[in-house]
Design a protein around this motif. Sequence first.
Motif, PDB file in Angstrom:
ATOM      1  N   THR A 205       1.048  -1.305   0.019  1.00 43.82           N
ATOM      2  CA  THR A 205       0.061  -0.170   0.075  1.00 43.82           C
ATOM      3  C   THR A 205       0.845   1.170   0.126  1.00 43.82           C
ATOM      4  O   THR A 205       0.599   2.019  -0.820  1.00 43.82           O
ATOM      5  CB  THR A 205      -0.899   0.074   1.300  1.00 43.82           C
ATOM      6  OG1 THR A 205      -1.849  -1.235   1.251  1.00 43.82           O
ATOM      7  CG2 THR A 205      -1.633   1.262   1.306  1.00 43.82           C
ATOM      8  N   ALA A 231      -3.629  -5.571  -1.310  1.00 46.54           N
ATOM      9  CA  ALA A 231      -3.267  -4.063  -1.366  1.00 46.54           C
ATOM     10  C   ALA A 231      -3.594  -3.570  -2.777  1.00 46.54           C
ATOM     11  O   ALA A 231      -4.126  -2.470  -2.780  1.00 46.54           O
ATOM     12  CB  ALA A 231      -1.580  -3.830  -1.132  1.00 46.54           C
ATOM     13  N   GLN A 234      -7.499  -3.336  -2.508  1.00 50.70           N
ATOM     14  CA  GLN A 234      -7.995  -2.210  -1.774  1.00 50.70           C
ATOM     15  C   GLN A 234      -7.565  -0.730  -2.486  1.00 50.70           C
ATOM     16  O   GLN A 234      -8.235   0.290  -1.914  1.00 50.70           O
ATOM     17  CB  GLN A 234      -7.444  -2.281  -0.441  1.00 50.70           C
ATOM     18  CG  GLN A 234      -7.887  -3.455   0.345  1.00 50.70           C
ATOM     19  CD  GLN A 234      -7.013  -3.886   1.598  1.00 50.70           C
ATOM     20  OE1 GLN A 234      -6.439  -2.899   2.246  1.00 50.70           O
ATOM     21  NE2 GLN A 234      -7.337  -4.952   2.148  1.00 50.70           N
ATOM     22  N   SER A 235      -6.577  -0.708  -3.100  1.00 54.88           N
ATOM     23  CA  SER A 235      -5.922   0.648  -3.656  1.00 54.88           C
ATOM     24  C   SER A 235      -6.670   0.862  -4.968  1.00 54.88           C
ATOM     25  O   SER A 235      -6.161   1.871  -5.505  1.00 54.88           O
ATOM     26  CB  SER A 235      -4.562   0.767  -3.689  1.00 54.88           C
ATOM     27  OG  SER A 235      -4.196  -0.208  -4.629  1.00 54.88           O
TER      28      SER A 235
END
Length: 315
Positions: A205, A231, A234-235
């Motif tokens: 992240t 990650a 989620q990003s």
Amino acid sequence: MKKLSVLAVVAATCALFSAYSQAAGGEIAVIVKSANSNYWQNVQKGATAAMGNAKGYTMTLQGPAAESAIADEVNMVENAVNRHVAGIVLAPSDPDALVPAMKKAWEAHIPVVLIDSMVSDSGKQYYQSFLSTDNTKAGELCAKAMIEAVGQTGKIAIMSYVPGAGSEIGRVGGFRKYIETHSKLQIVGPFYSQSQMATALNQTTDVLAANPDLKGIFGANEPTAVGMGRALQQSGKSGKVAAIGFDGNQDLQGFVRDGTIRAIAVQSSYQMGYKGIETVVSVIEKKPVQKQVDTGVMMVNKQNLDSPEAKNVLY
């Protein structure tokens, strides 16, 4: 007196080399880097299957809570030696730290078969066979896949795991050398997760935030690649940053299927466990074994994910 001394040396030498075959049967201690990983649990499945053909033997399997708990693994090997096990199948988490414990096994005439990771040169006399992926070649395959995905220029990141581990040295070293030799890609990292998924997620992240122009990212083992994939999701970078992973558990298969990760290099961890047991039994029973065995690696992507060949190595 001199003649007697020579005879004594010869007798001692013969005893050393025949000690492995004096009594077939007994406990085989399988000691892996961590008990909390699907990868090592797949090693256990292979070892358990091989025990079906190992008549007269029993098996125990141990591993620390984390791959970074090197002292715990050393204690496990020493305890196995103190129990006078028949043989040890060992995945060393550190190339140097496990050598003294392996020496104790050697001095006790207990054969050691290494799987997955090598030890330093000082320990080479203390094991009888080494079974693993050729990690340098596997790293090169991942680098080839990366260049195919992102081209010759731009920025990529390496998300690694435990610095100095034998597999890490070959795998990440092979990846880096191939990238540097065959492209002009700029490498960010490596970053070390200590084989902790949550750490890899946080590190990835941060890397994505600090490098908005990142074109590709490599996750070098199972927990690291899983954290990397999460990650990316989620990003909002899934499919936008080309990701190459390593190992083949259910999470990673899902990332390949949905396009979060383009490809994963999958080792045959089952074969490491299966052949590890076969090999240590052969040593105990004084049968010939190879000093080094390549257990293979397969690049798995969305196109071949459901093939019979992939299903043989995925877990």
